[in-house]
Write a protein that holds these residues in place. Structure first.
Motif, short mmCIF file in Angstrom:
data_model
loop_
_atom_site.label_atom_id
_atom_site.label_comp_id
_atom_site.label_asym_id
_atom_site.label_seq_id
_atom_site.Cartn_x
_atom_site.Cartn_y
_atom_site.Cartn_z
N SER A 145 0.83 -1.20 0.00
CA SER A 145 0.00 0.00 0.00
C SER A 145 0.86 1.24 0.00
O SER A 145 2.00 1.24 0.47
CB SER A 145 -0.95 0.01 1.21
OG SER A 145 -0.20 0.10 2.41
N TRP A 154 -3.41 3.80 -2.22
CA TRP A 154 -3.32 2.85 -3.34
C TRP A 154 -2.87 1.51 -2.76
O TRP A 154 -1.78 1.38 -2.23
CB TRP A 154 -2.33 3.35 -4.37
CG TRP A 154 -2.22 2.44 -5.58
CD1 TRP A 154 -2.95 1.31 -5.83
CD2 TRP A 154 -1.33 2.58 -6.70
NE1 TRP A 154 -2.59 0.74 -7.02
CE2 TRP A 154 -1.59 1.50 -7.57
CE3 TRP A 154 -0.35 3.51 -7.02
CZ2 TRP A 154 -0.88 1.34 -8.76
CZ3 TRP A 154 0.35 3.35 -8.20
CH2 TRP A 154 0.08 2.27 -9.07
N ASP A 157 -2.10 -2.37 -3.69
CA ASP A 157 -1.76 -3.23 -4.83
C ASP A 157 -1.59 -4.67 -4.34
O ASP A 157 -0.87 -4.93 -3.37
CB ASP A 157 -0.46 -2.75 -5.49
CG ASP A 157 -0.14 -3.54 -6.75
OD1 ASP A 157 -0.92 -3.47 -7.71
OD2 ASP A 157 0.90 -4.25 -6.75
N GLU A 207 -0.66 -8.47 -5.83
CA GLU A 207 -0.21 -9.35 -6.90
C GLU A 207 -0.60 -10.78 -6.58
O GLU A 207 -0.47 -11.23 -5.46
CB GLU A 207 1.31 -9.25 -7.07
CG GLU A 207 1.80 -7.93 -7.62
CD GLU A 207 3.28 -7.96 -7.93
OE1 GLU A 207 3.84 -9.06 -8.01
OE2 GLU A 207 3.87 -6.87 -8.07
N ILE A 262 -9.89 -3.65 -10.62
CA ILE A 262 -9.65 -2.36 -9.97
C ILE A 262 -10.90 -1.93 -9.20
O ILE A 262 -12.00 -1.90 -9.77
CB ILE A 262 -9.27 -1.27 -10.99
CG1 ILE A 262 -8.08 -1.72 -11.85
CG2 ILE A 262 -8.95 0.04 -10.29
CD1 ILE A 262 -7.71 -0.74 -12.95
N THR A 309 -5.79 -2.31 -6.81
CA THR A 309 -5.51 -3.06 -8.03
C THR A 309 -5.13 -4.49 -7.67
O THR A 309 -4.33 -4.72 -6.75
CB THR A 309 -4.37 -2.41 -8.83
OG1 THR A 309 -3.23 -2.24 -7.97
CG2 THR A 309 -4.79 -1.06 -9.37
N HIS A 319 -3.86 -8.08 -9.65
CA HIS A 319 -3.36 -8.60 -10.93
C HIS A 319 -2.39 -9.73 -10.66
O HIS A 319 -2.07 -10.04 -9.50
CB HIS A 319 -2.68 -7.47 -11.73
CG HIS A 319 -1.60 -6.78 -10.97
ND1 HIS A 319 -0.26 -7.09 -11.10
CD2 HIS A 319 -1.65 -5.80 -10.02
CE1 HIS A 319 0.46 -6.33 -10.31
NE2 HIS A 319 -0.36 -5.52 -9.63
N LEU A 354 2.34 -1.64 -14.73
CA LEU A 354 1.65 -1.44 -13.46
C LEU A 354 2.60 -1.69 -12.29
O LEU A 354 2.62 -0.91 -11.32
CB LEU A 354 0.44 -2.38 -13.38
CG LEU A 354 -0.39 -2.32 -12.10
CD1 LEU A 354 -0.85 -0.91 -11.81
CD2 LEU A 354 -1.57 -3.29 -12.19
N PHE A 386 3.84 1.31 -9.67
CA PHE A 386 3.64 1.22 -8.22
C PHE A 386 4.96 1.38 -7.47
O PHE A 386 5.04 2.08 -6.46
CB PHE A 386 2.98 -0.11 -7.87
CG PHE A 386 2.60 -0.23 -6.41
CD1 PHE A 386 1.39 0.27 -5.96
CD2 PHE A 386 3.45 -0.83 -5.51
CE1 PHE A 386 1.03 0.19 -4.62
CE2 PHE A 386 3.11 -0.94 -4.17
CZ PHE A 386 1.90 -0.42 -3.73
N ILE A 407 -2.95 4.88 -14.34
CA ILE A 407 -2.74 3.43 -14.40
C ILE A 407 -3.15 2.88 -15.77
O ILE A 407 -2.41 2.15 -16.42
CB ILE A 407 -3.51 2.73 -13.27
CG1 ILE A 407 -2.92 3.10 -11.91
CG2 ILE A 407 -3.51 1.22 -13.46
CD1 ILE A 407 -3.72 2.60 -10.73
#
Length: 332
Positions: free
Chosen positions: A33, A41, A43, A45, A108, A117, A119, A126, A130, A155
């Motif tokens: 984050s 934000w 993120d 993965e 998203i 996000t 992914h 991306l 980040f 993004i």
């Protein structure tokens, strides 16, 4: 739960956005984050149930949206809620082993004060974006200092721009195959053309629904966005339309190269067959002469010193006469 479609097949508005919070487990979610002023934000993965459970416990996300984050077969779409937007996009990633472009999904969530996000980690723009925001304060200020809508635009803009190098690579491959088709070393071009056609079809399959989803972002006013969506997302939609048109042109070029390659291959085969036919035709009378002489029924004195030379001269004369005849008929 009632669902009302408001803009095209890719946008749905769900009024029941409450998520059932599952019980917490001891597994720690894997997430990163960035917090800048009021904007966060988050993120993730390679999301798993641990991460979606964390989101269900801390955000008002619908369970169906969280399930979609774990699925790899979702088509691009936009779901609108009173508190947030949920979007699913697919962007191309080139697989060098299979020599084909494959889709990579990114989910998203966008609220007024957060962007999340999810992914698989293979979307390099991306991941790089980040990391830049993590390590560079100026980048954080420029990217996250305005609103969640502007961060979403950045993004998507980076992900769409990443499509152009892949597109240019396809164009280079087309030029390479074209040169090989018109050269003497055209072996394997049929396979190369087939691989190019498959790659272009896969790329087009990814881009078409994507363009429609971004056009929806462009055409509608969204409560969670402070910027004018027509200006920012219209730019992204223009890029996607350009990619789509370029792929259509590539498809026509590859189909033309396929027809040309088939024609040239048929021509080369006909040339080889013609040469072999001429050689076979010339050998027929020579074989006949040799067969008759070998029967030993014709009173010839083959033991004489000049007999063999005479036979060879006769065969050369026959070959010369036949070549002159074929040439006069424009067969060779």
């Amino acid at each position: 739960m009632k669902i009302r479609r408001i803009t095209g097949p890719h946008v749905r508005r769900r009024h029941d956005a409450g998520a059932v919070k599952p019980p917490a487990t001891g597994a720690e979610p894997s997430l990163k984050s960035i917090v800048w002023e009021k904007l966060t934000w988050l993120d993730i993965e390679r999301p798993t149930e641990n991460e979606t459970r964390y989101l269900a416990e801390n955000y008002p996300f619908h369970p169906l949206d969280l399930d979609d984050c774990l699925s790899r077969i979702q088509t691009p779409k936009i779901d609108e809620y009173e508190e947030y937007l949920f979007m699913v996009f697919q962007f191309p990633v080139f697989n060098p082993e299979a020599r084909v472009t494959t889709p990579s999904q990114v989910s998203i969530f966008v609220g007024e004060y957060y962007v999340i996000t999810l992914h698989q980690g293979d979307l390099k723009p991306l991941v790089s974006f980040f990391k830049s925001c993590q390590t560079n304060e100026k980048m954080r200020q420029e990217s996250m200092g305005r609103s969640s809508g502007y961060l979403l635009y950045l993004i998507l803009d980076r992900l769409v721009n990443y499509c152009f190098p892949i597109l240019n690579k396809i164009g280079d491959n087309i030029e390479s195959v074209e040169e090989r088709i018109f050269s003497e070393k055209s072996y394997g071009t049929v396979r190369d053309v087939a691989v190019l056609r498959r790659d272009i079809i896969s790329f087009r399959r990814i881009t078409r629904p994507q363009t429609e989803a971004v056009e929806v972002l462009e055409q509608k006013e969204w409560p969670v966005f402070k910027e004018d969506p027509e200006i920012y997302f219209g730019d992204i939609a223009d890029h996607l339309r350009k990619i789509r048109d370029t792929l259509d042109d590539y498809k026509d070029v590859v189909e033309g190269l396929s027809d040309t390659n088939d024609t040239l291959t048929s021509f080369r085969i006909n040339e080889v067959i013609r040469v072999l036919t001429v050689i076979s035709t010339i050998m027929l009378p020579l074989t006949l002469v040799a067969s008759i002489i070998g029967m030993n029924v014709w009173p010839m004195h083959l033991n004489e010193p000049g007999a063999f030379a005479g036979i060879m001269i006769a065969m050369v004369v026959i070959i010369a006469v036949m070549l002159v005849f074929f040439r006069s008929r424009h067969w060779i």
